[in-house]
Design a protein around this motif. Structure first.
Motif, PDB file in Angstrom:
ATOM      1  N   ARG A  15      76.848 -32.070  78.377  1.00 27.49           N
ATOM      2  CA  ARG A  15      77.806 -31.074  77.909  1.00 27.49           C
ATOM      3  C   ARG A  15      78.938 -30.918  78.925  1.00 27.49           C
ATOM      4  O   ARG A  15      80.116 -30.896  78.554  1.00 27.49           O
ATOM      5  N   LYS A  16      78.576 -30.824  80.202  1.00 26.51           N
ATOM      6  CA  LYS A  16      79.595 -30.678  81.241  1.00 26.51           C
ATOM      7  C   LYS A  16      80.476 -31.919  81.323  1.00 26.51           C
ATOM      8  O   LYS A  16      81.678 -31.814  81.536  1.00 26.51           O
ATOM      9  N   LEU A  17      79.895 -33.087  81.143  1.00 27.16           N
ATOM     10  CA  LEU A  17      80.673 -34.315  81.191  1.00 27.16           C
ATOM     11  C   LEU A  17      81.654 -34.371  80.023  1.00 27.16           C
ATOM     12  O   LEU A  17      82.814 -34.742  80.210  1.00 27.16           O
ATOM     13  N   ARG A  18      81.213 -33.984  78.833  1.00 25.76           N
ATOM     14  CA  ARG A  18      82.126 -33.956  77.684  1.00 25.76           C
ATOM     15  C   ARG A  18      83.250 -32.951  77.908  1.00 25.76           C
ATOM     16  O   ARG A  18      84.408 -33.218  77.577  1.00 25.76           O
ATOM     17  N   GLU A  19      82.901 -31.805  78.490  1.00 27.11           N
ATOM     18  CA  GLU A  19      83.912 -30.789  78.796  1.00 27.11           C
ATOM     19  C   GLU A  19      84.920 -31.339  79.803  1.00 27.11           C
ATOM     20  O   GLU A  19      86.124 -31.150  79.661  1.00 27.11           O
ATOM     21  N   ALA A  20      84.428 -32.038  80.809  1.00 29.08           N
ATOM     22  CA  ALA A  20      85.295 -32.615  81.828  1.00 29.08           C
ATOM     23  C   ALA A  20      86.214 -33.671  81.228  1.00 29.08           C
ATOM     24  O   ALA A  20      87.409 -33.715  81.547  1.00 29.08           O
ATOM     25  N   GLU A  21      85.676 -34.516  80.360  1.00 29.55           N
ATOM     26  CA  GLU A  21      86.496 -35.551  79.729  1.00 29.55           C
ATOM     27  C   GLU A  21      87.606 -34.923  78.888  1.00 29.55           C
ATOM     28  O   GLU A  21      88.734 -35.419  78.858  1.00 29.55           O
ATOM     29  N   ALA A  22      87.293 -33.807  78.218  1.00 28.97           N
ATOM     30  CA  ALA A  22      88.309 -33.119  77.418  1.00 28.97           C
ATOM     31  C   ALA A  22      89.416 -32.568  78.313  1.00 28.97           C
ATOM     32  O   ALA A  22      90.604 -32.665  77.983  1.00 28.97           O
ATOM     33  N   LYS A  23      89.035 -32.017  79.452  1.00 30.85           N
ATOM     34  CA  LYS A  23      90.037 -31.483  80.386  1.00 30.85           C
ATOM     35  C   LYS A  23      90.892 -32.599  80.967  1.00 30.85           C
ATOM     36  O   LYS A  23      92.096 -32.436  81.157  1.00 30.85           O
ATOM     37  N   LEU A  24      90.267 -33.733  81.258  1.00 30.91           N
ATOM     38  CA  LEU A  24      91.018 -34.867  81.792  1.00 30.91           C
ATOM     39  C   LEU A  24      92.008 -35.397  80.765  1.00 30.91           C
ATOM     40  O   LEU A  24      93.102 -35.841  81.124  1.00 30.91           O
ATOM     41  N   ALA A  25      91.639 -35.347  79.488  1.00 30.53           N
ATOM     42  CA  ALA A  25      92.515 -35.818  78.426  1.00 30.53           C
ATOM     43  C   ALA A  25      93.765 -34.942  78.307  1.00 30.53           C
ATOM     44  O   ALA A  25      94.803 -35.418  77.856  1.00 30.53           O
ATOM     45  N   THR A  26      93.652 -33.686  78.723  1.00 31.06           N
ATOM     46  CA  THR A  26      94.808 -32.784  78.655  1.00 31.06           C
ATOM     47  C   THR A  26      95.688 -32.890  79.888  1.00 31.06           C
ATOM     48  O   THR A  26      96.683 -32.194  79.985  1.00 31.06           O
ATOM     49  N   GLY A  27      95.299 -33.743  80.843  1.00 29.92           N
ATOM     50  CA  GLY A  27      96.142 -33.976  82.005  1.00 29.92           C
ATOM     51  C   GLY A  27      95.639 -33.372  83.298  1.00 29.92           C
ATOM     52  O   GLY A  27      96.329 -33.437  84.317  1.00 29.92           O
ATOM     53  N   ALA A  28      94.485 -32.769  83.301  1.00 31.79           N
ATOM     54  CA  ALA A  28      93.931 -32.189  84.535  1.00 31.79           C
ATOM     55  C   ALA A  28      93.493 -33.312  85.470  1.00 31.79           C
ATOM     56  O   ALA A  28      93.175 -34.414  85.041  1.00 31.79           O
ATOM     57  N   SER A  29      93.462 -33.022  86.756  1.00 32.80           N
ATOM     58  CA  SER A  29      93.033 -34.019  87.735  1.00 32.80           C
ATOM     59  C   SER A  29      91.520 -33.941  87.928  1.00 32.80           C
ATOM     60  O   SER A  29      90.893 -32.921  87.653  1.00 32.80           O
TER      61      SER A  29
END
Length: 81
Positions: free
Chosen positions: A2-16
């Motif tokens: 779940r945390k990995l999917r959340e992280a991937e979503a944040k990375l897709a929005t441009g987060a580092s």
């Protein structure tokens, strides 16, 4: 997962990566390890991996107990008990 999917979503929005790791409360190394290990897995594969890890732990305990039994029997056979 779940945390990995959340992280991937944040990375897709441009987060580092450092920012995403900080938001999740994990180190960057942990994030990269999770990504390498679980990145391409679907939920059923992840469940299967967890089941296999549990089975591996159970079998390792069984082998350790048998090794102790063998050592005990060797001591008894030598008459040192």
């Amino acid at each position: 997962m779940r945390k990995l999917r959340e992280a991937e979503a944040k990375l897709a929005t441009g987060a580092s990566v450092p920012q995403v790791a900080r938001d999740l409360g994990i180190s960057e190394a942990t994030f990269h390890r999770w990504r390498n290990r679980y990145g391409g897995m679907n939920p059923s594969e992840t469940k299967r991996l967890k089941d296999l890890e549990k089975e591996n732990i159970r079998l390792k305990k069984l082998v350790a107990e048998q090794a102790l039994d063998i050592d005990l029997l060797k001591e008894v056979n030598r008459g040192n008990f």
